[in-house]
Design a protein around this motif. Structure first.
Motif, PDB file in Angstrom:
ATOM      1  N   ILE A  71      -4.497   0.634  14.238  1.00 22.18           N
ATOM      2  CA  ILE A  71      -5.830   1.028  13.760  1.00 22.18           C
ATOM      3  C   ILE A  71      -6.105   0.417  12.389  1.00 22.18           C
ATOM      4  N   GLY A  72      -5.071   0.426  11.521  1.00 26.16           N
ATOM      5  CA  GLY A  72      -5.236  -0.188  10.199  1.00 26.16           C
ATOM      6  C   GLY A  72      -5.452  -1.685  10.289  1.00 26.16           C
ATOM      7  N   MET A  73      -4.735  -2.332  11.217  1.00 27.27           N
ATOM      8  CA  MET A  73      -4.928  -3.771  11.386  1.00 27.27           C
ATOM      9  C   MET A  73      -6.338  -4.071  11.879  1.00 27.27           C
ATOM     10  N   GLY A  74      -6.832  -3.275  12.802  1.00 23.89           N
ATOM     11  CA  GLY A  74      -8.181  -3.491  13.308  1.00 23.89           C
ATOM     12  C   GLY A  74      -9.252  -3.285  12.248  1.00 23.89           C
ATOM     13  N   ASN A  75      -8.947  -2.440  11.294  1.00 18.47           N
ATOM     14  CA  ASN A  75      -9.899  -2.177  10.211  1.00 18.47           C
ATOM     15  C   ASN A  75      -9.726  -3.152   9.052  1.00 18.47           C
ATOM     16  N   GLY A  76      -8.723  -4.052   9.164  1.00 15.86           N
ATOM     17  CA  GLY A  76      -8.488  -5.023   8.109  1.00 15.86           C
ATOM     18  C   GLY A  76      -7.857  -4.454   6.869  1.00 15.86           C
ATOM     19  N   ASP A  77      -7.107  -3.359   7.003  1.00 19.89           N
ATOM     20  CA  ASP A  77      -6.518  -2.705   5.827  1.00 19.89           C
ATOM     21  C   ASP A  77      -5.373  -3.499   5.225  1.00 19.89           C
ATOM     22  N   PHE A  78      -4.761  -4.410   6.001  1.00 18.70           N
ATOM     23  CA  PHE A  78      -3.563  -5.101   5.521  1.00 18.70           C
ATOM     24  C   PHE A  78      -3.850  -6.551   5.110  1.00 18.70           C
ATOM     25  N   GLU A  79      -5.102  -6.951   5.124  1.00 21.17           N
ATOM     26  CA  GLU A  79      -5.459  -8.312   4.740  1.00 21.17           C
ATOM     27  C   GLU A  79      -5.401  -8.452   3.218  1.00 21.17           C
ATOM     28  N   PRO A  80      -4.975  -9.604   2.719  1.00 18.92           N
ATOM     29  CA  PRO A  80      -4.919  -9.802   1.263  1.00 18.92           C
ATOM     30  C   PRO A  80      -6.314  -9.956   0.656  1.00 18.92           C
ATOM     31  N   GLY A  81      -6.420  -9.585  -0.578  1.00 17.76           N
ATOM     32  CA  GLY A  81      -7.668  -9.752  -1.317  1.00 17.76           C
ATOM     33  C   GLY A  81      -8.801  -8.878  -0.836  1.00 17.76           C
ATOM     34  N   LEU A  82      -8.532  -7.627  -0.552  1.00 14.33           N
ATOM     35  CA  LEU A  82      -9.585  -6.719  -0.108  1.00 14.33           C
ATOM     36  C   LEU A  82     -10.496  -6.358  -1.274  1.00 14.33           C
ATOM     37  N   SER A  83     -11.763  -6.161  -0.963  1.00 17.93           N
ATOM     38  CA  SER A  83     -12.739  -5.792  -2.000  1.00 17.93           C
ATOM     39  C   SER A  83     -12.492  -4.366  -2.476  1.00 17.93           C
ATOM     40  N   SER A  84     -12.985  -4.059  -3.631  1.00 17.78           N
ATOM     41  CA  SER A  84     -12.743  -2.742  -4.227  1.00 17.78           C
ATOM     42  C   SER A  84     -13.465  -1.630  -3.479  1.00 17.78           C
ATOM     43  N   ASN A  85     -14.522  -1.948  -2.747  1.00 19.56           N
ATOM     44  CA  ASN A  85     -15.257  -0.926  -1.997  1.00 19.56           C
ATOM     45  C   ASN A  85     -14.760  -0.750  -0.560  1.00 19.56           C
ATOM     46  N   HIS A  86     -13.644  -1.425  -0.212  1.00 22.95           N
ATOM     47  CA  HIS A  86     -13.071  -1.266   1.151  1.00 22.95           C
ATOM     48  C   HIS A  86     -12.294   0.044   1.227  1.00 22.95           C
ATOM     49  N   THR A  87     -12.586   0.822   2.234  1.00 28.98           N
ATOM     50  CA  THR A  87     -11.901   2.112   2.433  1.00 28.98           C
ATOM     51  C   THR A  87     -10.959   2.000   3.629  1.00 28.98           C
ATOM     52  N   PRO A  88      -9.664   2.048   3.390  1.00 31.37           N
ATOM     53  CA  PRO A  88      -8.727   1.962   4.526  1.00 31.37           C
ATOM     54  C   PRO A  88      -8.789   3.218   5.391  1.00 31.37           C
ATOM     55  N   CYS A  89      -8.367   3.052   6.631  1.00 34.99           N
ATOM     56  CA  CYS A  89      -8.350   4.213   7.547  1.00 34.99           C
ATOM     57  C   CYS A  89      -7.322   5.244   7.098  1.00 34.99           C
ATOM     58  N   VAL A  90      -6.126   4.772   6.715  1.00 32.65           N
ATOM     59  CA  VAL A  90      -5.073   5.665   6.225  1.00 32.65           C
ATOM     60  C   VAL A  90      -4.711   5.184   4.827  1.00 32.65           C
ATOM     61  N   LEU A  91      -4.933   5.996   3.856  1.00 32.97           N
ATOM     62  CA  LEU A  91      -4.672   5.617   2.477  1.00 32.97           C
ATOM     63  C   LEU A  91      -3.182   5.478   2.219  1.00 32.97           C
ATOM     64  N   ASN A  92      -2.834   4.462   1.410  1.00 31.63           N
ATOM     65  CA  ASN A  92      -1.455   4.242   0.960  1.00 31.63           C
ATOM     66  C   ASN A  92      -0.511   3.903   2.112  1.00 31.63           C
TER      67      ASN A  92
END
Length: 340
Positions: A71-92
């Motif tokens: 789910i995190g991969m689909g949401n792009g949570d693990f991509e480098p250089g994420l913007s500051s307004n990106h909210t991951p599905c599971v924090l940390n």
């Protein structure tokens, strides 16, 4: 002769009561076992039971950890250089290890507070709900099967002792096959019933030969026919008359007969009202002709009774004149048979 001796010693039930029959070439065996998964889980050996119990937790933690990671991969949570307004599905959670730890914390309701689900992913919100429902059912099944095996009446049956050998002697003027039964715990067993099955080859009137033919063998405690009070070592007997499946049994042909006597004791535990069953079997080599059991119950000066299991399996030659004259010949036959 060696072949015949091997056949005589073949057993359907071992002395400890375990089934000695191998089931082979059953079509769809795995499907049948999985269809009745509860019985399969309860009947498992302890090493498989503990493996199932541990793997139920570990595998569910890992599987849902992988789901959270996907789910995190689909949401792009693990991509480098994420913007500051990106909210991951599971924090940390940045790795699969972190996702596994989050799954473990969620399922065990530890909730350290470092990792948590955000409101940005509806799928991530639904996943822990499904995890708690699915894993809750799996844990109930694994825990229930574990406890069911732990408290089975089979364990109580292990404290019911059946004699290692049976004897043939006279009781009330009748030739009887006798065996001993004892309860090795102080907790009572009620509604005790001892039954027997005789396994032997048989040829019908039509000439059909049956390798294993079952015949009922009735055992009695006394003439009343009531359930005995199994708190003291008891001796049950079967009358060897013309109605008995063992009719015609003599000291001379005992060791040459090919049969197995299965004895089953069914009783109810007073504490739980659950049924328990203890089994054993006797082959001709374990039946002693012209012997009787030594006393195993003694009284003390304080007025108590003591069941001394040191004498439970001890036998002595019968004083009946009908057996005394045959003892010497019987011992000679036994020695000749053992030599062969």
């Amino acid at each position: 002769m060696a072949g015949r001796k091997s056949a005589v010693l073949r057993r359907i039930v071992n002395k400890d009561g375990h089934n000695n029959v191998c089931i082979d070439n059953v079509e769809g065996m795995v499907k049948l076992y999985l269809h009745d998964i509860w019985t399969t889980a309860v009947d498992m050996k302890w090493r498989y039971k503990l493996t199932l119990f541990a793997s139920t937790f570990i595998m569910t933690w890992f599987i849902f950890g992988v789901i959270f990671y996907i789910i995190g991969m689909g949401n792009g949570d693990f991509e480098p250089g994420l913007s500051s307004n990106h909210t991951p599905c599971v924090l940390n959670v940045q790795t699969l290890t972190g996702a596994f730890l989050f799954s473990l914390e969620s399922q065990t309701t530890i909730g350290y507070g470092f990792r948590c689900i955000s409101e940005a992913c509806p799928l991530a919100i639904f996943t822990p709900v499904a995890q708690l429902v699915i894993t809750g059912l799996a844990e109930i099944f694994a825990t229930g099967a574990f406890l069911a095996k732990l408290v089975r009446p089979k364990k109580r049956a292990e404290t019911i002792k059946l004699g290692q050998s049976a004897v043939v002697c006279r009781r009330r003027g009748q030739l009887c096959l006798m065996l001993r039964v004892a309860n090795m715990r102080k907790s009572l067993l009620i509604q005790s019933q001892l039954t027997g099955k005789l396994f032997q080859s048989n040829v019908t009137e039509e000439g059909e030969k049956t390798q294993i033919h079952q015949s009922s063998v009735d055992f009695h405690m006394d003439s009343s026919g009531e359930s005995p009070f199994l708190i003291l070592p008891l001796t049950f007997y079967h009358v060897l008359d013309e109605r008995s499946p063992l009719s015609g049994l003599t000291a001379e042909n005992l060791l040459t007969r090919d049969f197995e006597l299965l004895v089953t004791l069914n009783a109810t535990m007073e504490s739980t009202a659950a049924m328990c069953q203890s089994r054993t079997s006797y082959v001709p080599q374990e039946i002693l002709w012209g012997y009787e059991f030594k006393p195993a119950l003694f009284s003390t000066p304080s007025g108590r009774y003591v069941a001394n299991f040191k004498f439970f399996d001890k036998v002595q030659a019968s004083n009946d004149p009908a057996f005394v004259s045959n003892n010497t010949e019987k011992l000679k036959l036994e020695e000749d048979y053992k030599k062969k």
